[in-house]
Each structure stands twice: as structure tokens, then as C-alpha cells.
Design a protein around this motif. Sequence first.
Motif, PDB file in Angstrom:
ATOM      1  N   ASP A  39     -71.364 -18.804  57.517  1.00  0.00           N
ATOM      2  CA  ASP A  39     -72.496 -19.375  58.265  1.00  0.00           C
ATOM      3  C   ASP A  39     -73.555 -18.698  58.233  1.00  0.00           C
ATOM      4  O   ASP A  39     -74.713 -19.737  58.304  1.00  0.00           O
ATOM      5  N   VAL A  40     -73.934 -17.530  57.874  1.00  0.00           N
ATOM      6  CA  VAL A  40     -75.144 -16.783  57.830  1.00  0.00           C
ATOM      7  C   VAL A  40     -75.741 -17.139  56.552  1.00  0.00           C
ATOM      8  O   VAL A  40     -77.052 -17.584  56.357  1.00  0.00           O
ATOM      9  N   LEU A  41     -74.787 -17.103  55.273  1.00  0.00           N
ATOM     10  CA  LEU A  41     -75.494 -17.491  53.891  1.00  0.00           C
ATOM     11  C   LEU A  41     -75.831 -18.960  53.823  1.00  0.00           C
ATOM     12  O   LEU A  41     -76.733 -19.197  53.061  1.00  0.00           O
ATOM     13  N   GLY A  42     -74.994 -19.816  54.533  1.00  0.00           N
ATOM     14  CA  GLY A  42     -75.297 -21.215  54.434  1.00  0.00           C
ATOM     15  C   GLY A  42     -76.504 -21.608  55.053  1.00  0.00           C
ATOM     16  O   GLY A  42     -77.132 -22.632  54.817  1.00  0.00           O
ATOM     17  N   ASP A  43     -76.991 -20.937  56.045  1.00  0.00           N
ATOM     18  CA  ASP A  43     -78.207 -21.492  56.706  1.00  0.00           C
ATOM     19  C   ASP A  43     -79.051 -20.047  57.449  1.00  0.00           C
ATOM     20  O   ASP A  43     -78.982 -20.028  58.510  1.00  0.00           O
ATOM     21  N   PRO A  44     -79.422 -19.098  56.588  1.00  0.00           N
ATOM     22  CA  PRO A  44     -80.014 -17.946  57.062  1.00  0.00           C
ATOM     23  C   PRO A  44     -81.417 -18.344  57.765  1.00  0.00           C
ATOM     24  O   PRO A  44     -81.722 -17.371  58.574  1.00  0.00           O
ATOM     25  N   ASN A  45     -82.004 -19.424  57.551  1.00  0.00           N
ATOM     26  CA  ASN A  45     -83.257 -19.462  58.234  1.00  0.00           C
ATOM     27  C   ASN A  45     -83.210 -20.002  59.790  1.00  0.00           C
ATOM     28  O   ASN A  45     -84.079 -20.022  60.451  1.00  0.00           O
ATOM     29  N   LYS A  46     -81.995 -20.110  60.429  1.00  0.00           N
ATOM     30  CA  LYS A  46     -81.752 -20.494  61.576  1.00  0.00           C
ATOM     31  C   LYS A  46     -81.943 -19.152  62.438  1.00  0.00           C
ATOM     32  O   LYS A  46     -81.802 -19.093  63.650  1.00  0.00           O
ATOM     33  N   PHE A  47     -82.045 -17.872  61.741  1.00  0.00           N
ATOM     34  CA  PHE A  47     -82.023 -16.635  62.322  1.00  0.00           C
ATOM     35  C   PHE A  47     -83.437 -16.073  62.448  1.00  0.00           C
ATOM     36  O   PHE A  47     -84.265 -16.680  61.455  1.00  0.00           O
ATOM     37  N   SER A  48     -83.877 -15.305  63.362  1.00  0.00           N
ATOM     38  CA  SER A  48     -85.300 -14.816  63.188  1.00  0.00           C
ATOM     39  C   SER A  48     -85.252 -13.835  62.032  1.00  0.00           C
ATOM     40  O   SER A  48     -84.217 -12.989  61.771  1.00  0.00           O
ATOM     41  N   TRP A  49     -86.395 -13.592  61.680  1.00  0.00           N
ATOM     42  CA  TRP A  49     -86.684 -12.554  60.470  1.00  0.00           C
ATOM     43  C   TRP A  49     -86.608 -11.362  61.102  1.00  0.00           C
ATOM     44  O   TRP A  49     -86.382 -10.372  60.528  1.00  0.00           O
ATOM     45  N   ALA A  50     -86.673 -11.044  62.503  1.00  0.00           N
ATOM     46  CA  ALA A  50     -86.595  -9.770  63.125  1.00  0.00           C
ATOM     47  C   ALA A  50     -84.815  -9.396  63.294  1.00  0.00           C
ATOM     48  O   ALA A  50     -84.569  -8.275  63.825  1.00  0.00           O
ATOM     49  N   ASP A  51     -84.006 -10.212  63.030  1.00  0.00           N
ATOM     50  CA  ASP A  51     -82.820 -10.011  63.232  1.00  0.00           C
ATOM     51  C   ASP A  51     -82.117  -9.207  62.021  1.00  0.00           C
ATOM     52  O   ASP A  51     -82.801  -9.142  61.091  1.00  0.00           O
ATOM     53  N   SER A  52     -81.067  -8.408  62.427  1.00  0.00           N
ATOM     54  CA  SER A  52     -80.312  -7.480  61.345  1.00  0.00           C
ATOM     55  C   SER A  52     -78.867  -8.178  61.092  1.00  0.00           C
ATOM     56  O   SER A  52     -78.202  -8.735  62.324  1.00  0.00           O
ATOM     57  N   LEU A  53     -78.332  -8.149  60.046  1.00  0.00           N
ATOM     58  CA  LEU A  53     -76.944  -8.552  59.601  1.00  0.00           C
ATOM     59  C   LEU A  53     -76.008  -7.144  59.637  1.00  0.00           C
ATOM     60  O   LEU A  53     -76.374  -6.135  58.941  1.00  0.00           O
ATOM     61  N   PHE A  54     -75.096  -7.291  60.500  1.00  0.00           N
ATOM     62  CA  PHE A  54     -73.902  -6.415  60.553  1.00  0.00           C
ATOM     63  C   PHE A  54     -72.764  -6.731  60.184  1.00  0.00           C
ATOM     64  O   PHE A  54     -72.263  -7.960  60.390  1.00  0.00           O
TER      65      PHE A  54
END
Length: 105
Positions: free
Chosen positions: A9-24
Motif C-alpha cells: 500500500d505504501v509503494l502503490g501510492d507513496p504520495n498519500k503520505f507526508s514527505w516528513a513521514d518515515s517508513l518502518f
Amino acid sequence: MSQFIPIRDVLGDPNKFSWADSLFLPENEDWNLDSPSAIINMDDLAHDEEAPQFAIDNGLVHVLNISEVQDIVSNARQQRADCTLNDLISAFLFYYRHDAFISFD
């Protein structure tokens, strides 16, 4: 509050998250499209926290900033207009391991 979402879901639409977020992602696992991930804004940490409590409690490690994930996906889609989720996870893993964009030549 943080929660798990599959990395697909993250890779499918990464632009729905803020540039300030981090992936864990889970530590000590081979990541794939079904791997549980968490998106956490590190700016939300208390001044004495080194890592988000949700990440600590669930054995997650900081992998990349979302802005990097957005760049990985953008690069892959520029190379392949018909980019699949399998292509995106390959590009993601390549970038994580080599600190470089994959070439789909």
C-alpha cells in the motif's frame, strides 16, 4: 496512533503520505509486498525519545524517509510506464541495499 499497513500500500501510492513521514519495517525479516509496515512522523517524538514507542514495541526499524520512497517509486515509473508492484518492491529493495536507483534495462 500508528498502525500496520502492508508495504504494497505504501509503494502503490507513496504520495498519500507526508514527505516528513518515515517508513518502518520489521527488523530481521526478508521484506516483501505483504510485510507489515508503519508510517511514523519522527517530528511527533517527545524530545527524550530516540525511536517511536510503536516501533520499539513491534520490533520495527527505521528504513527510509517517505520522500526517498516517493523518489524510488517515481524513478521506477519513469523507467517503466507499466510498472508493477513486483517492480516497485524490487526497486525499493535495491535502493535500500545499494543506496542507488535500480536500472530496469
